[in-house]
Design a protein around this motif. Structure first.
Motif, PDB file in Angstrom:
ATOM      1  N   ILE A   1       0.805  -1.229   0.000  1.00 36.72           N
ATOM      2  CA  ILE A   1       0.000   0.000   0.000  1.00 36.72           C
ATOM      3  C   ILE A   1       0.837   1.279   0.000  1.00 36.72           C
ATOM      4  N   CYS A   2       2.153   1.145   0.236  1.00 36.09           N
ATOM      5  CA  CYS A   2       2.968   2.363   0.343  1.00 36.09           C
ATOM      6  C   CYS A   2       3.732   2.705  -0.927  1.00 36.09           C
ATOM      7  N   ALA A   3       3.706   1.833  -1.906  1.00 31.90           N
ATOM      8  CA  ALA A   3       4.513   2.004  -3.110  1.00 31.90           C
ATOM      9  C   ALA A   3       3.981   3.138  -3.984  1.00 31.90           C
TER      10      ALA A   3
ATOM     11  N   PHE B   1       5.967  11.719  -3.407  1.00 36.70           N
ATOM     12  CA  PHE B   1       6.062  10.348  -2.894  1.00 36.70           C
ATOM     13  C   PHE B   1       4.704   9.843  -2.400  1.00 36.70           C
ATOM     14  N   TYR B   2       3.649  10.140  -3.153  1.00 35.12           N
ATOM     15  CA  TYR B   2       2.329   9.661  -2.745  1.00 35.12           C
ATOM     16  C   TYR B   2       2.286   8.148  -2.760  1.00 35.12           C
ATOM     17  N   ASN B   3       1.609   7.580  -1.793  1.00 37.32           N
ATOM     18  CA  ASN B   3       1.161   6.207  -1.938  1.00 37.32           C
ATOM     19  C   ASN B   3      -0.321   6.306  -2.297  1.00 37.32           C
TER      20      ASN B   3
ATOM     21  N   PRO C   1       8.680  -9.422  -0.081  1.00 36.12           N
ATOM     22  CA  PRO C   1       9.835  -9.505   0.820  1.00 36.12           C
ATOM     23  C   PRO C   1      10.960  -8.620   0.277  1.00 36.12           C
ATOM     24  N   ARG C   2      11.776  -8.055   1.167  1.00 37.43           N
ATOM     25  CA  ARG C   2      12.939  -7.259   0.748  1.00 37.43           C
ATOM     26  C   ARG C   2      14.189  -8.101   0.990  1.00 37.43           C
ATOM     27  N   TYR C   3      15.128  -8.002   0.044  1.00 36.86           N
ATOM     28  CA  TYR C   3      16.355  -8.788   0.161  1.00 36.86           C
ATOM     29  C   TYR C   3      17.483  -7.993   0.791  1.00 36.86           C
ATOM     30  N   TYR C   4      18.301  -8.684   1.563  1.00 36.62           N
ATOM     31  CA  TYR C   4      19.497  -8.078   2.152  1.00 36.62           C
ATOM     32  C   TYR C   4      20.685  -9.001   1.946  1.00 36.62           C
ATOM     33  N   SER C   5      21.821  -8.405   1.586  1.00 37.74           N
ATOM     34  CA  SER C   5      23.044  -9.192   1.425  1.00 37.74           C
ATOM     35  C   SER C   5      23.496  -9.618   2.824  1.00 37.74           C
TER      36      SER C   5
ATOM     37  N   ILE D   1      22.438  -8.980   9.193  1.00 35.93           N
ATOM     38  CA  ILE D   1      21.902  -8.027   8.216  1.00 35.93           C
ATOM     39  C   ILE D   1      22.484  -6.660   8.540  1.00 35.93           C
ATOM     40  N   THR D   2      22.794  -5.890   7.501  1.00 37.84           N
ATOM     41  CA  THR D   2      23.245  -4.512   7.678  1.00 37.84           C
ATOM     42  C   THR D   2      22.341  -3.653   6.801  1.00 37.84           C
ATOM     43  N   ALA D   3      21.455  -2.905   7.418  1.00 36.79           N
ATOM     44  CA  ALA D   3      20.451  -2.197   6.606  1.00 36.79           C
ATOM     45  C   ALA D   3      20.367  -0.730   6.997  1.00 36.79           C
TER      46      ALA D   3
ATOM     47  N   ILE E   1      18.297   2.669   7.147  1.00 31.17           N
ATOM     48  CA  ILE E   1      16.863   2.962   7.253  1.00 31.17           C
ATOM     49  C   ILE E   1      16.471   3.998   6.202  1.00 31.17           C
ATOM     50  N   GLU E   2      15.493   3.630   5.374  1.00 37.37           N
ATOM     51  CA  GLU E   2      15.042   4.507   4.284  1.00 37.37           C
ATOM     52  C   GLU E   2      14.230   5.671   4.818  1.00 37.37           C
ATOM     53  N   SER E   3      14.699   6.869   4.575  1.00 35.22           N
ATOM     54  CA  SER E   3      13.976   8.051   5.026  1.00 35.22           C
ATOM     55  C   SER E   3      14.348   9.211   4.121  1.00 35.22           C
TER      56      SER E   3
ATOM     57  N   GLY F   1      10.693   4.091   4.265  1.00 36.86           N
ATOM     58  CA  GLY F   1      10.597   2.790   3.606  1.00 36.86           C
ATOM     59  C   GLY F   1       9.871   1.765   4.463  1.00 36.86           C
ATOM     60  N   VAL F   2       9.274   0.810   3.817  1.00 30.49           N
ATOM     61  CA  VAL F   2       8.428  -0.175   4.502  1.00 30.49           C
ATOM     62  C   VAL F   2       9.242  -1.109   5.402  1.00 30.49           C
ATOM     63  N   ALA F   3      10.168  -1.853   4.782  1.00 26.29           N
ATOM     64  CA  ALA F   3      10.838  -2.923   5.525  1.00 26.29           C
ATOM     65  C   ALA F   3      11.844  -2.387   6.529  1.00 26.29           C
ATOM     66  N   THR F   4      12.586  -1.354   6.125  1.00 28.81           N
ATOM     67  CA  THR F   4      13.663  -0.913   7.020  1.00 28.81           C
ATOM     68  C   THR F   4      13.110  -0.239   8.277  1.00 28.81           C
ATOM     69  N   ASN F   5      11.985   0.452   8.149  1.00 28.48           N
ATOM     70  CA  ASN F   5      11.421   1.077   9.343  1.00 28.48           C
ATOM     71  C   ASN F   5      10.753   0.051  10.252  1.00 28.48           C
TER      72      ASN F   5
HETATM   73  P1  FAD Z   1      10.671   0.757   0.237  1.00 24.19           P
HETATM   74  O1  FAD Z   1       9.437   1.127   0.935  1.00 24.19           O
HETATM   75  O2  FAD Z   1      10.683  -0.484  -0.554  1.00 24.19           O
HETATM   76  O3  FAD Z   1      11.146   1.963  -0.677  1.00 24.19           O
HETATM   77  C1  FAD Z   1      12.312   1.830  -1.464  1.00 24.19           C
HETATM   78  C2  FAD Z   1      12.418   2.986  -2.436  1.00 24.19           C
HETATM   79  O4  FAD Z   1      11.340   2.955  -3.363  1.00 24.19           O
HETATM   80  C3  FAD Z   1      12.335   4.359  -1.805  1.00 24.19           C
HETATM   81  O5  FAD Z   1      13.586   4.786  -1.357  1.00 24.19           O
HETATM   82  C4  FAD Z   1      11.815   5.198  -2.936  1.00 24.19           C
HETATM   83  O6  FAD Z   1      12.879   5.559  -3.772  1.00 24.19           O
HETATM   84  C5  FAD Z   1      10.907   4.255  -3.676  1.00 24.19           C
HETATM   85  N1  FAD Z   1       9.513   4.425  -3.215  1.00 24.19           N
HETATM   86  C6  FAD Z   1       8.813   3.610  -2.394  1.00 24.19           C
HETATM   87  N2  FAD Z   1       7.561   4.075  -2.212  1.00 24.19           N
HETATM   88  C7  FAD Z   1       7.476   5.210  -2.934  1.00 24.19           C
HETATM   89  C8  FAD Z   1       6.413   6.144  -3.165  1.00 24.19           C
HETATM   90  N3  FAD Z   1       5.214   6.008  -2.605  1.00 24.19           N
HETATM   91  N4  FAD Z   1       6.682   7.192  -3.984  1.00 24.19           N
HETATM   92  C9  FAD Z   1       7.880   7.337  -4.574  1.00 24.19           C
HETATM   93  N5  FAD Z   1       8.913   6.477  -4.384  1.00 24.19           N
HETATM   94  C10 FAD Z   1       8.713   5.439  -3.580  1.00 24.19           C
HETATM   95  N6  FAD Z   1      19.717  -2.708   1.545  1.00 24.19           N
HETATM   96  C11 FAD Z   1      20.501  -2.552   2.635  1.00 24.19           C
HETATM   97  O7  FAD Z   1      20.335  -1.604   3.403  1.00 24.19           O
HETATM   98  N7  FAD Z   1      21.490  -3.461   2.943  1.00 24.19           N
HETATM   99  C12 FAD Z   1      21.736  -4.540   2.159  1.00 24.19           C
HETATM  100  O8  FAD Z   1      22.631  -5.340   2.465  1.00 24.19           O
HETATM  101  C13 FAD Z   1      20.921  -4.726   0.987  1.00 24.19           C
HETATM  102  N8  FAD Z   1      21.122  -5.776   0.168  1.00 24.19           N
HETATM  103  C14 FAD Z   1      20.337  -5.941  -0.938  1.00 24.19           C
HETATM  104  C15 FAD Z   1      20.552  -7.035  -1.770  1.00 24.19           C
HETATM  105  C16 FAD Z   1      19.765  -7.225  -2.878  1.00 24.19           C
HETATM  106  C17 FAD Z   1      19.999  -8.408  -3.773  1.00 24.19           C
HETATM  107  C18 FAD Z   1      18.720  -6.310  -3.168  1.00 24.19           C
HETATM  108  C19 FAD Z   1      17.837  -6.502  -4.361  1.00 24.19           C
HETATM  109  C20 FAD Z   1      18.509  -5.230  -2.354  1.00 24.19           C
HETATM  110  C21 FAD Z   1      19.307  -5.025  -1.221  1.00 24.19           C
HETATM  111  N9  FAD Z   1      19.080  -3.945  -0.370  1.00 24.19           N
HETATM  112  C22 FAD Z   1      19.892  -3.773   0.723  1.00 24.19           C
HETATM  113  C23 FAD Z   1      17.934  -3.011  -0.566  1.00 24.19           C
HETATM  114  C24 FAD Z   1      16.720  -3.545   0.213  1.00 24.19           C
HETATM  115  O9  FAD Z   1      16.247  -4.733  -0.372  1.00 24.19           O
HETATM  116  C25 FAD Z   1      15.547  -2.564   0.235  1.00 24.19           C
HETATM  117  O10 FAD Z   1      15.247  -2.165  -1.071  1.00 24.19           O
HETATM  118  C26 FAD Z   1      15.807  -1.334   1.052  1.00 24.19           C
HETATM  119  O11 FAD Z   1      16.161  -1.704   2.367  1.00 24.19           O
HETATM  120  C27 FAD Z   1      14.562  -0.442   1.111  1.00 24.19           C
HETATM  121  O12 FAD Z   1      13.471  -1.181   1.581  1.00 24.19           O
HETATM  122  P2  FAD Z   1      12.228  -0.492   2.284  1.00 24.19           P
HETATM  123  O13 FAD Z   1      11.118  -1.475   2.289  1.00 24.19           O
HETATM  124  O14 FAD Z   1      12.619   0.124   3.583  1.00 24.19           O
HETATM  125  O15 FAD Z   1      11.890   0.691   1.290  1.00 24.19           O
END
Ligand code: FAD
Length: 690
Positions: free
Chosen positions: A370-372, A413-415, A446-450, A464-466, A468-470, A482-486
Motif C-alpha cells: 500500500i505504500c509504493a 512520494f504519494y502512496n 519480501p525485501r532482500y538483504y546481502s 543483516i546490515t540495513a 533505514i530509508e527516510s 521505507g516499509v521494511a527498514t522502518n
Molecule cells: P521501500 O518502501 O521499498 O522503498 C524503497 C524505495 O522505493 C524508496 O527509497 C523510494 O525511492 C521508492 N519508493 C517507495 N515508495 C514510494 C512512493 N510512494 N513514492 C515514490 N517512491 C517510492 N539494503 C541494505 O540496506 N542493505 C543490504 O545489504 C541490501 N542488500 C540488498 C541485496 C539485494 C539483492 C537487493 C535486491 C537489495 C538489497 N538492499 C539492501 C535493498 C533492500 O532490499 C531494500 O530495497 C531497502 O532496504 C529499502 O526497503 P524499504 O522497504 O525500507 O523501502
C-alpha cells in the motif's frame, strides 16, 4: 453493476457450499471451509494441477495466456493488468500463468487463433527470475524439442513480449531479448514490438504504458478484435462471513499459509513459506543523529534453514499502523477493518493472492504493497469510482496525461491513500470495489538483504546490515519512510527496550498475527546467490563496498579471518569502503581491527570519506590511486567484487577498473573493457548491486 455481480457470487458460493456440504467436500477436496482459498501447503497447493497449458486454456475457454517471469512482483502485476485490459477492452478471454507452473513442450500445438504473452523480468546479472529458470533453459536450449515435431516448430504460435530490466546492469533486459530471439528462431510470430522497460532510468511504468497501446492495436488487427468501451469488472468477489470473528481459529490474521495458521509451520522455508525467526541481537551502527543503520542477527537455529557466505536473506515486512489506518480510512473501511471476509476468484484462472477467510486489516497490513508509488493506469481505473464529478475528471486527467501525472505526483512520494486523499480533497472513496485494490496493488514483497556474516563463522546466525530509508519531502511534515527498514528499526527499538519505540510516529503490529511473532521475531527466507569467495583462500581479493555495500564483505572478511585462524594461507584482502564521515557512518570500524589480528597485514581497509574535506572523495578515486597494486593483483588472478549502489557507483567502478587494466597492461581502454567483460564471464569480477 458490481453489486449484481457480487450477489451472484454470493449465491454461487452458497450453492457451491451447499453442494460441498452434501458431498462432504469430496467432489473437489474441500474439507472444512467451502469459502476458503487454498494456500494449503507451503508451495501453494500445486499437487494434482495440470501442467498442460493448452488443456487449461481449453477447459476454461481462454484464447490468450499471459506468462510471467517475476521476482519482485512487478512482472506479475503487469501480466494481471494486461489480462484485465485484454478482457475489458477487446473481449479477449485472458488468463495469467506463472511460468513455473506449466510445461512448454506443447507450445507448438497452440492454435493460431490464440496468443501467448511473455512478460519477463531480468534478474541480477542477466539471469532469469526464479520462476522462469526452467522455461528459459528449455526455450533457449540447443536441443529444444516439441510434441508435434513440425518445422519450423512454432510456426503457429503468436506471441507478444515485454521485458523488465535495468540499464545499469551489464545484461540489460537479456531475458526478453534472448527469449524473443529463441522464439523467432523457432518460427513463432511476434505481434508488435518486443517492449523493454527500464528500472534504471525510473521509467518502467511509462515504458510499459507506451509499449502496450501499439501492441494492442497490432494484436487487434491480427486477431480481428473489436475494441469496446471498457467497463470495470471485478476479478474477485468479497463474501462477508458474518458467522466468523477474529477469534475464530480458521480466520487468517496475517499468517502466510495454512501451516502457519495451524501452528505446524515447517520447512522447506522459501518464498512461499517464511520462517518466523527470533532476532538474536540488534543495534544501531551510525552515530549520526539524522540517519540510521542497523545491524541485526537473525537466529536460524530452530529450523533447517542454511546459508552460504554471500547469499541473501529475505525479510517479510508488515505495513506500519499509520499507513494501514490511512488506507482503510480513505476507502471507508476503517469501521469494518476486523470484519471477516472470504475472497473468491470470479473466474477460474484468477488466483487470490493471500489466504482467506481473513480481515480487511490483515489483508492491508500483511499482503498489499500500500505504500509504493501509484501506477498511472490504476489512477485511470479508479476515476470511475470518484466521490464526485470534479474529482473524477481530475483522476481521468491524471490517468491519461503522462506529463501532468508526473508533475503532480512526482515530488510528493504519494502512496495510494495519500493520492486519493489529495485528489479527493479529503472526501472518502467508498465506491471503489475492494477487488480493484487486490488487482491494482502489488502483493507486499519480501525485501532482500546481502547477508553480512560468514556461514563458516556463524552458520546458524544470519547478519543483516540495513540503512533505514527516510527522505524529506518538500511541503510535508513527515518524511517518506521505507516499509521494511522502518519495520526492522521498530523491532530493534523494541528489542533494546528503547524508551521511544516509534520515534518517527510509526507503529507496527510487532507481535504479528495472534502474537505469533512475539519475543522479537521476523519472518524470513534465504535466497542463494552466486556472489562467492574464491574456493582457494590463497587467491587475493579486492572488494569495493561503500555504505551498506560493505554488507557481504563483512561476511567475506570474517570468513577469511577464520580460515587464517584455522591455519590456511589467506591471500591479500583489500576492502575499499566509503561513507560520509569517519565519526558518523564508518560501518564496523572496530571490527576490522579484530579481523586484522588474524589476517595481519594481508587485510587492508582503504577508506574514502566524502564529507571530511572540501573535495569529495569516493571509492573510485581511491581505486585509481591504487592502480599499480590493483593491476598487479589482477595479474595474479585476484577476484574483484563490487557491492551496493547499482545506478552510479558500480558503473563508475567498472569504468575505473577498465582504465586501470588498460594502463597496467599497456592496452587501449576498449581492450580494458573487454578484459573486464571476460573477467565477469569467468566469475573473476562479481557484482551484488541493487
Ligand atoms: P521501500 O518502501 O521499498 O522503498 C524503497 C524505495 O522505493 C524508496 O527509497 C523510494 O525511492 C521508492 N519508493 C517507495 N515508495 C514510494 C512512493 N510512494 N513514492 C515514490 N517512491 C517510492 N539494503 C541494505 O540496506 N542493505 C543490504 O545489504 C541490501 N542488500 C540488498 C541485496 C539485494 C539483492 C537487493 C535486491 C537489495 C538489497 N538492499 C539492501 C535493498 C533492500 O532490499 C531494500 O530495497 C531497502 O532496504 C529499502 O526497503 P524499504 O522497504 O525500507 O523501502
Amino acid at each position: 453493476a458490481e453489486f449484481d455481480t457480487l450477489d451472484i457470487v454470493v449465491l454461487g458460493v452458497i450453492l457451491l457450499g451447499t453442494i460441498a456440504y452434501f458431498t462432504k467436500g469430496t467432489l473437489w477436496g474441500i474439507t472444512k471451509d467451502p469459502y476458503a482459498n487454498a494456500f494449503a501447503n507451503a508451495n501453494g497447493a500445486k499437487a494434482g494441477r495440470s501442467r498442460n497449458i493448452l488443456e487449461k486454456m481449453d477447459e476454461t475457454g481462454k484464447n490468450c495466456v499471459i506468462f510471467y517471469g517475476s521476482q519482485t512482483g512487478t512482472a506479475e502485476d503487469y501480466a494481471s493488468r494486461l489480462a484485465k485490459e485484454g478482457k475489458s477492452r477487446f473481449g479477449l478471454e485472458t488468463m495469467v500463468a506463472d511460468l513455473e507452473e506449466y510445461d512448454f513442450d506443447n507450445l507448438d500445438a497452440m492454435p493460431s487463433d490464440k496468443v501467448a504473452m511473455f512478460i519477463l523480468a531480468t534478474y541480477g546479472e542477466g539471469e532469469p527470475t526464479d520462476n522462469a529458470v526452467e522455461f528459459y533453459e528449455f526455450i533457449t536450449g540447443d536441443d529444444v524439442s516439441f510434441s508435434e515435431g513440425s518445422d519450423p516448430a512454432l510456426q503457429n504460435l503468436n506471441y507478444v513480449a515485454f521485458g523488465l530490466g535495468n540499464n545499469t546492469y551489464e545484461h540489460y533486459n537479456s531475458m526478453v531479448r534472448n527469449v524473443d530471439k529463441a522464439l523467432q528462431k523457432l518460427g513463432a510470430n511476434r505481434i508488435g514490438e518486443a517492449g523493454e522497460g527500464d528500472d534504471g532510468a525510473g521509467t518502467m511504468e511509462e515504458d510499459f504504458l507506451a509499449w502496450k497501446d501499439p501492441m494492442w492495436a497490432a494484436l487487434a488487427e491480427k486477431m480481428g478484435l473489436e475494441e469496446r468501451e471498457a467497463v470495470y469488472e471485478p476479478t474477485f468477489g468479497i463474501v462477508d462471513r458474518e458467522n466468523l470473528t477474529v477469534d475464530s481459529p480458521e480466520v487468517y490474521l496475517g499468517e502466510p499459509n495454512k501451516m502457519h495458521l495451524e501452528g505446524t509451520a515447517k520447512g522447506p522455508f522459501n518464498s512461499h513459506n517464511p520462517y518466523i525467526a527470533p532476532i538474536a541481537e540488534s543495534r544501531e551502527l551510525f552515530s549520526a543523529k539524522d540517519r540510521n543503520c542497523i545491524h541485526m542477527d537473525v537466529d536460524i537455529n530452530g529450523c533447517n534453514l542454511s546459508y552460504q557466505t554471500g547469499d541473501h536473506i529475505a525479510i517479510w515486512p508488515t505495513n506500519s499502523g499509520d499507513e494501514v489506518d490511512r488506507f482503510l480510512d480513505i476507502i471507508g473501511l476503517k469501521e469494518k477493518r476486523n470484519n471477516v471476509i472470504s475472497i473468491k476468484a470470479l473466474e477460474p484462472t484468477a488466483k487470490v493472492p493471500f489466504p482467506t477467510p481473513t480481515t480487511y486489516d490483515a489483508i492491508v497490513r500483511y499482503h498489499l504493497e500500500i505504500c509504493a508509488p501509484v501506477s498511472r493506469q490504476f489512477v485511470a481505473t479508479l476515476a470511475a469510482f470518484a466521490p464526485n464529478d470534479e474529482v473524477k475528471a481530475e483522476m481521468a486527467r491524471l490517468g491519461s496525461d503522462k506529463e501532468y501525472f508526473h508533475s503532480k505526483t512526482g515530488p510528493h512520494f504519494y502512496n495510494i491513500a495519500r493520492l486519493l486523499d489529495t485528489v479527493g480533497k479529503g472526501e472518502k472513496w467508498t465506491n471503489i470495489p475492494f477487488s480493484a485494490f487486490i488487482e491494482g496493488l502489488n502483493k507486499l514483497q519480501p525485501r532482500y538483504y546481502s547477508i553480512s556474516s560468514s556461514s563458516l563463522v556463524q552458520p546458524k546466525k544470519i547478519s543483516i546490515t540495513a540503512v533505514i530509508e527516510s527522505q524529506a519531502i518538500p511541503g510535508r511534515k513527515d518524511p517518506f519512510r521505507g516499509v521494511a527498514t522502518n519495520y526492522l528499526f521498530a523491532l530493534k527499538q523494541k528489542q533494546n527496550g528503547d524508551p521511544n519505540p516509534s520515534p518517527f510516529g510509526k507503529t507496527y503490529a510487532l507481535n504479528g498475527p495472534r502474537n505469533k511473532f512475539d519475543g522479537i521475531h521476523v519472518p524470513v527466507h534465504v535466497r542463494h546467490s552466486n556472489f562467492k569467495l574464491p574456493s582457494d583462500p590463497a587467491k587475493p581479493v579486492i572488494m569495493v563496498g561503500p555504505g551498506t555495500g560493505v554488507a557481504p564483505f563483512r561476511g567475506f572478511i570474517q570468513e577469511r579471518a577464520k580460515q587464517a585462524q584455522n591455519g590456511a594461507t589467506v591471500g591479500r584482502t583489500i576492502l575499499f569502503f566509503g561513507c560520509r564521515k569517519r565519526s558518523e557512518d564508518f560501518l564496523y570500524e572496530s571490527e576490522w581491527e579484530e579481523y586484522k589480528k588474524a589476517l595481519g597485514d594481508s587485510l587492508e581497509i582503504v577508506t574514502a570519506f566524502s564529507r571530511e574535506s572540501s573535495k569529495k572523495v569516493y571509492v573510485q578515486h581511491r581505486l585509481k590511486e591504487r592502480s599499480k597494486e590493483i593491476g598487479e593483483l589482477l595479474s595474479q588472478k585476484a577476484y574483484f567484487y563490487v557491492c551496493g549502489d547499482a545506478a552510479h557507483m558500480a558503473r563508475e567502478v567498472n569504468t575505473v577498473l577498465a582504465q586501470i587494466i588498460a594502463e597496467s597492461r599497456g592496452v587501449s581502454e576498449t581492450k580494458g573493457e573487454e578484459i573486464v567483460k571476460n573477467m565477469r564471464a569467468a566469475n573473476q569480477y562479481q557484482e551484488d548491486v541493487w
